[in-house]
Design a protein around this motif. Structure first.
Motif, short mmCIF file in Angstrom:
data_model
loop_
_atom_site.label_atom_id
_atom_site.label_comp_id
_atom_site.label_asym_id
_atom_site.label_seq_id
_atom_site.Cartn_x
_atom_site.Cartn_y
_atom_site.Cartn_z
N THR A 66 0.84 -1.20 0.00
CA THR A 66 0.00 0.00 0.00
C THR A 66 0.87 1.25 0.00
N VAL A 125 -4.16 -8.48 3.02
CA VAL A 125 -4.62 -9.03 1.74
C VAL A 125 -5.42 -10.30 2.03
N THR A 170 -6.86 -1.54 2.11
CA THR A 170 -7.70 -2.69 2.42
C THR A 170 -8.26 -2.66 3.84
#
Length: 314
Positions: free
Chosen positions: A113, A162, A212
């Protein structure tokens, strides 16, 4: 190698490994006796193997003379390809060479990220440059194609939250994350006593819509029936510190990026007054590359630099 293996090789027109080695040793030593000694076999056994070798190749191969076992023209013709085959088999059976970062020019592609660009990448780059000056790093996005990129080798690691990478992937916990609120250190209403839920509800906010972990924050706010007054939405953390330091807006972010931005930009950081589930940042890699030396080296480096809890599992 057992007799069944020999029979399979013979039926396929292939020479077994032991017959290839025998052929090479008799050619080199010019002696069945010395070949037997090096193979750790009795002379009658090796003589039997030589008979099978002669039958399979349709040639005497070696003829006894006063100077020892001399090769026939057919043996002279076959010795080079036989030794090449033995060398190839040794390469196949040899363990993988250790990865040497000091001489490598490998490019590693790591999916992460934009928060990790700020918190992890500088430290990782500094260590890589110190031990492997020829190594190149590339930071890529985490998205729906990340799993495919790891499987095909287009990417080496994915670092972050993830959750959709499961079957066929390994994962290792690096560190836990909870949530904090960033504010201007000279905020006119929020003091050093901390930020309470009433402050959180009353102030205007910056919403980070990328990453996320956002779904965890939004779900927690919905459960607690806390509605933020969002005045600015950002796709990530680029420019966040500059905006917080020049306004009275509040940004709710994972702790590591929050504390990093606070430390480097003179911001104030408070525990989030809304209970938001924590999560763990992990490194992920595909099963295909679990034993690949370069991938193992990179994972080991990330573990040494970032891991606070060690928990590798498939």
């Amino acid at each position: 190698m057992n007799a069944d293996d020999d029979n399979l090789d013979a039926s396929a027109g292939l020479l077994s490994l032991k017959l290839l080695r025998l052929f090479d040793l008799i050619y080199t030593t010019q002696s069945v006796t010395r070949a037997a000694e090096q193979l750790g076999q009795s002379q009658p056994t090796v003589s039997n193997w030589l008979g099978r070798l002669r039958k399979q190749l349709g040639d005497e191969l070696f003829v006894r003379t006063a100077a020892g076992m001399q090769p026939t023209p057919r043996a002279e013709e076959l010795i080079v390809p036989a030794r090449e085959a033995l060398a190839a088999l040794r390469r196949v059976a040899a363990p993988s060479e250790a990865f040497d970062p000091s001489s490598s020019t490998r490019r590693f592609r790591i999916c992460m990220t934009d928060a990790s660009h700020i918190t992890l990448l500088p430290q990782l780059l500094a260590h890589v440059r110190a031990v492997g000056p020829g190594i190149r790093l590339e930071a890529a996005r985490i998205d729906g194609q990340t799993g495919q990129a790891l499987q095909t080798g287009q990417a080496d690691l994915a670092i972050g939250l993830v959750p959709w990478l499961e079957s066929g992937f390994y994962q290792q916990v690096l560190f836990p994350q909870d949530w904090v609120c960033l504010v201007n250190a000279r905020h006119p209403r929020i003091t050093a006593k901390g930020m309470g839920l009433r402050d959180f509800k009353a102030e205007a906010h910056i919403g980070i819509v990328g990453g996320t972990g956002v779904q965890l924050l939004e779900a927690a706010l919905l459960r607690q029936r806390v509605k933020r007054r969002i005045l600015l939405e950002l796709p990530g953390f680029l420019g966040l510190a500059a905006i917080v330091s020049t306004t009275d807006l509040v940004a709710t972010v994972p702790r590591q990026i929050g504390e990093t931005l606070a430390r480097t930009n003179g911001l104030a950081v408070f525990d989030c007054p809304v209970p938001v589930p924590p999560f763990t940042v992990k490194q992920h890699w595909h099963t295909r590359y679990n034993q690949e030396p370069a991938n193992r080296w990179l994972r080991g480096l990330c573990e040494r630099l970032f891991a606070k809890k060690l928990n590798a599992r498939k």
